[in-house]
Design a protein around this motif. Structure first.
Motif, PDB file in Angstrom:
ATOM      1  N   GLN A   1      -4.501  14.837  72.574  1.00 54.87           N
ATOM      2  CA  GLN A   1      -4.937  16.190  72.268  1.00 54.87           C
ATOM      3  C   GLN A   1      -4.117  17.184  73.073  1.00 54.87           C
ATOM      4  OE1 GLN A   1      -9.145  16.312  73.111  1.00 54.87           O
ATOM      5  NE2 GLN A   1      -9.624  15.817  71.004  1.00 54.87           N
ATOM      6  N   VAL A   2      -3.736  18.256  72.414  1.00 58.59           N
ATOM      7  CA  VAL A   2      -3.090  19.364  73.087  1.00 58.59           C
ATOM      8  C   VAL A   2      -4.196  20.358  73.421  1.00 58.59           C
ATOM      9  CG1 VAL A   2      -1.431  21.242  72.866  1.00 58.59           C
ATOM     10  CG2 VAL A   2      -0.907  19.002  71.879  1.00 58.59           C
ATOM     11  N   ILE A   3      -4.334  20.655  74.701  1.00 61.88           N
ATOM     12  CA  ILE A   3      -5.393  21.534  75.187  1.00 61.88           C
ATOM     13  C   ILE A   3      -4.778  22.850  75.655  1.00 61.88           C
ATOM     14  CG2 ILE A   3      -7.302  21.791  76.828  1.00 61.88           C
ATOM     15  CD1 ILE A   3      -7.653  19.349  75.007  1.00 61.88           C
TER      16      ILE A   3
ATOM     17  N   ALA B   1      -9.586  24.754  74.826  1.00 57.90           N
ATOM     18  CA  ALA B   1      -9.914  24.137  73.535  1.00 57.90           C
ATOM     19  C   ALA B   1      -8.772  23.244  73.092  1.00 57.90           C
ATOM     20  CB  ALA B   1     -10.175  25.207  72.473  1.00 57.90           C
ATOM     21  N   ALA B   2      -9.127  22.168  72.379  1.00 55.98           N
ATOM     22  CA  ALA B   2      -8.118  21.285  71.779  1.00 55.98           C
ATOM     23  C   ALA B   2      -7.614  21.966  70.510  1.00 55.98           C
ATOM     24  CB  ALA B   2      -8.726  19.935  71.446  1.00 55.98           C
TER      25      ALA B   2
ATOM     26  N   THR C   1       6.329  17.706  73.147  1.00 55.48           N
ATOM     27  CA  THR C   1       7.347  18.616  72.621  1.00 55.48           C
ATOM     28  C   THR C   1       6.736  19.963  72.263  1.00 55.48           C
ATOM     29  OG1 THR C   1       8.659  16.768  71.807  1.00 55.48           O
ATOM     30  CG2 THR C   1       9.091  18.934  70.828  1.00 55.48           C
ATOM     31  N   LYS C   2       5.564  19.952  71.643  1.00 54.42           N
ATOM     32  CA  LYS C   2       4.890  21.207  71.280  1.00 54.42           C
ATOM     33  C   LYS C   2       4.489  21.982  72.533  1.00 54.42           C
ATOM     34  CE  LYS C   2       3.243  19.892  66.699  1.00 54.42           C
ATOM     35  NZ  LYS C   2       3.850  20.926  65.892  1.00 54.42           N
TER      36      LYS C   2
ATOM     37  N   GLU D   1      -3.922  15.440  76.742  1.00 54.99           N
ATOM     38  CA  GLU D   1      -4.893  14.428  77.153  1.00 54.99           C
ATOM     39  C   GLU D   1      -5.007  13.363  76.075  1.00 54.99           C
ATOM     40  OE1 GLU D   1      -8.628  16.393  77.743  1.00 54.99           O
ATOM     41  OE2 GLU D   1      -7.838  17.721  79.299  1.00 54.99           O
ATOM     42  N   GLU D   2      -5.206  12.123  76.481  1.00 52.25           N
ATOM     43  CA  GLU D   2      -5.379  11.052  75.493  1.00 52.25           C
ATOM     44  C   GLU D   2      -6.640  11.312  74.679  1.00 52.25           C
ATOM     45  OE1 GLU D   2      -5.645   6.202  75.277  1.00 52.25           O
ATOM     46  OE2 GLU D   2      -4.750   7.148  77.036  1.00 52.25           O
TER      47      GLU D   2
END
Length: 99
Positions: free
Chosen positions: A22-24, A64-65, A76-77, A97-98
């Protein structure tokens, strides 16, 4: 007299989907809401409505995710957003985060 036996080999392929991360996005008091919406649309390919919804989640909840991706894509993002934020002078913070 010799008897030939055929041998069968069982090959088991255990193909697994790559783990997702997850990108947070984290809220701060300096990064503009417009910047957050812009990167959500440009880098995460969200439409205007979804980008604004996610920005408000970050703003109101502190974090937030905003997407789940294979590790390399997630990193990369995050790097792309952080580079753009630095260029614009914002202390914007994101983590991976995983999932």
């Amino acid at each position: 007299m010799s008897v030939k036996h055929k041998t069968r080999e069982k090959t088991r392929l255990n193909i697994q989907e790559p783990k997702h991360y997850q990108v947070i996005m984290h809220n701060d008091d300096f990064t503009s809401m417009e910047f957050v919406v812009e990167v959500l649309m440009d880098i995460f390919h969200k439409d205007q409505l979804e980008a604004e919804r996610l920005m408000l989640l970050v703003h109101q909840g502190g974090k937030a995710a905003v997407g789940a991706y294979p590790y390399d894509i997630a990193v990369t993002k995050v790097e792309a957003v952080c580079a753009r934020a630095k260029q614009e002078g914002f202390p914007f913070r994101m983590t991976v985060e995983e999932a």
